[in-house]
Design an enzyme around this catalytic site. Structure first.
Site, short mmCIF file in Angstrom:
data_model
loop_
_atom_site.label_atom_id
_atom_site.label_comp_id
_atom_site.label_asym_id
_atom_site.label_seq_id
_atom_site.Cartn_x
_atom_site.Cartn_y
_atom_site.Cartn_z
N ASN A 247 0.80 -1.18 0.06
CA ASN A 247 0.15 -0.03 0.09
C ASN A 247 0.93 1.12 0.01
OD1 ASN A 247 -1.46 2.22 1.22
ND2 ASN A 247 -3.09 0.79 1.70
N HIS B 180 0.90 5.97 1.79
CA HIS B 180 1.83 6.80 2.67
C HIS B 180 2.97 7.62 1.98
CE1 HIS B 180 -0.47 5.56 6.16
NE2 HIS B 180 -0.06 4.30 5.76
N HIS C 240 -5.74 3.63 -1.78
CA HIS C 240 -6.74 4.02 -1.47
C HIS C 240 -7.06 5.31 -1.99
CE1 HIS C 240 -9.67 4.25 2.20
NE2 HIS C 240 -10.14 4.68 1.15
N ARG D 20 -9.21 8.05 -1.42
CA ARG D 20 -10.38 8.54 -0.52
C ARG D 20 -10.98 9.56 -1.02
NH1 ARG D 20 -8.69 6.69 5.04
NH2 ARG D 20 -10.65 7.69 5.98
N ARG E 201 -6.91 12.63 0.24
CA ARG E 201 -6.01 13.50 1.20
C ARG E 201 -4.57 12.80 0.70
NH1 ARG E 201 -7.34 10.18 6.83
NH2 ARG E 201 -9.55 11.18 6.36
N GLU F 166 -8.50 0.39 -3.40
CA GLU F 166 -9.43 0.55 -1.98
C GLU F 166 -10.29 1.68 -2.24
OE1 GLU F 166 -7.08 1.03 1.38
OE2 GLU F 166 -6.16 -0.94 1.16
N THR G 65 -8.39 3.67 8.21
CA THR G 65 -9.46 2.96 8.16
C THR G 65 -9.73 2.17 9.74
OG1 THR G 65 -9.01 2.62 5.92
CG2 THR G 65 -10.93 1.39 6.75
N GLU H 60 -10.85 -9.23 2.87
CA GLU H 60 -9.72 -9.01 3.74
C GLU H 60 -10.30 -8.63 4.94
OE1 GLU H 60 -7.11 -6.05 1.69
OE2 GLU H 60 -6.42 -5.22 3.52
N HIS I 126 -3.61 -4.28 7.60
CA HIS I 126 -3.98 -3.24 8.43
C HIS I 126 -3.14 -3.39 9.79
CE1 HIS I 126 -5.40 0.43 10.11
NE2 HIS I 126 -5.99 0.43 8.81
N1 PXP Z 1 -5.70 -2.86 3.79
C1 PXP Z 1 -6.73 -1.91 4.10
C2 PXP Z 1 -8.20 -2.00 3.61
C3 PXP Z 1 -6.37 -0.56 4.46
O1 PXP Z 1 -7.29 0.45 4.61
C4 PXP Z 1 -4.83 -0.46 4.94
C5 PXP Z 1 -4.50 1.03 5.28
O2 PXP Z 1 -4.70 1.72 4.20
C6 PXP Z 1 -4.13 -1.32 4.78
C7 PXP Z 1 -4.56 -2.54 4.34
C8 PXP Z 1 -2.69 -0.96 5.09
O3 PXP Z 1 -2.54 -1.03 6.46
P1 PXP Z 1 -0.97 -0.51 7.06
O4 PXP Z 1 -0.65 0.61 6.10
O5 PXP Z 1 -1.29 -0.19 8.24
O6 PXP Z 1 -0.12 -1.66 6.62
#
Ligand code: PXP
Length: 262
Positions: free
Chosen positions: A14, A17, A50, A52, A56, A81, A112, A162, A209
């Site tokens: 993901n 970030h 994602h 959003r 953001r 996402e 989330t 998931e 997550h």
């Molecule tokens: N899966 C989903 C559905 C998420 O919303 C997120 C966070 O954006 C992640 C995975 C990844 O989570 P993390 O950044 O904590 O590894």
């Protein structure tokens, strides 16, 4: 290759970030397509983003740029996402990610918080789920790790769930995680994940997550007859944090060289 055709668990990175770092200053860097390329070079089979509602971090142009590169110059699939809204359905239909993951979304949250409230939002979720599937997009539902939610997702025709692993991960990262009480709390959360994953016959089970380099191991060790229970992980924050450290020395050296050898 898709996760159910592959015997080993797959990794989606993901990169939200990375976009967050860019948005902190509104700079043109870091380049998200380059982040995707490096993630795949490191072994990821999938890039997760994602989009959003408040844009953001990931922007619409990022979705287009990453889509254009994945499956072409970068050998990986795209997992989008998204909230279960008509706006996102329209974007997904245009983007055609290999996978879409429906997630709950609140404007005020930092990230989330919790899985989809399936029963409460049945009509909306099923409408978007069916719309995505009609466009040939495979769909996973981001849910709390309960057998009930897994079974409901399967009944509604989702390709995957998931499991939201946030509560487990928070327990593993608490200061008292290694005390008997703390260990019990971690164990209880791990059992929730295992029980939910075992209810997943006929549907793919993914997880994500909050994972870090340690707490992912007990989950990845969950298996049935030698087959891992979790077939795919989507991980972001811990990997981006680790990258900041393991990449820092080289980044400083390059800046020093820019100053000393202009
Ligand atoms: N899966 C989903 C559905 C998420 O919303 C997120 C966070 O954006 C992640 C995975 C990844 O989570 P993390 O950044 O904590 O590894």
């Amino acid at each position: 290759m898709n996760s159910h055709e592959h015997p080993l668990p797959q990794l989606g990175i993901n990169i939200d970030h990375i976009a967050t770092l860019r948005q902190l200053r509104g700079t043109p860097y870091p380049d998200l397509v380059e982040a995707a390329r490096l993630s795949v070079a490191g072994g990821a089979e999938q890039i997760t983003i994602h989009l959003r509602e408040d844009r953001r971090h990931i922007h619409d142009a990022d979705v287009r740029d990453i889509r254009a590169a994945l499956g072409k110059s970068i050998p990986a699939r795209l997992n989008l996402e998204m909230a279960a809204t008509d706006e996102m359905l329209k974007i997904a239909r245009k983007t055609k990610p290999e996978w879409a993951c429906l997630v709950p979304e609140k404007r005020q949250e930092v990230t989330t918080e919790g899985g989809l409230a399936l029963e409460k939002n049945e009509k909306r979720i099923r409408k978007i789920l069916d719309g995505l599937k009609k466009s040939g997009i495979r769909v996973s539902l981001f849910i709390e790790p309960t057998a009930k939610a897994v079974k409901l997702s399967r009944a509604w025709g989702a390709d995957a769930v998931e499991l939201h692993t946030g509560k487990y991960c928070i327990e593993t990262q608490r200061k008292d995680a290694s005390t008997p009480k703390g260990r019990k709390r971690v164990e209880n959360q791990l059992r929730r994940i295992e029980d939910a994953a075992r209810a997943g016959q006929g549907i793919l089970v993914h997880a994500g997550h909050g994972f870090d380099y340690e707490n992912v191991r007990p989950v990845a060790a969950l298996a049935d007859g030698g087959m891992p229970l979790i077939r795919e992980y989507n991980i972001g924050h811990a990997v981006v944090c680790r990258a900041a450290l393991v990449g820092l020395e080289r980044a400083v050296r390059e800046m020093k060289s820019a100053i000393l050898a202009p």
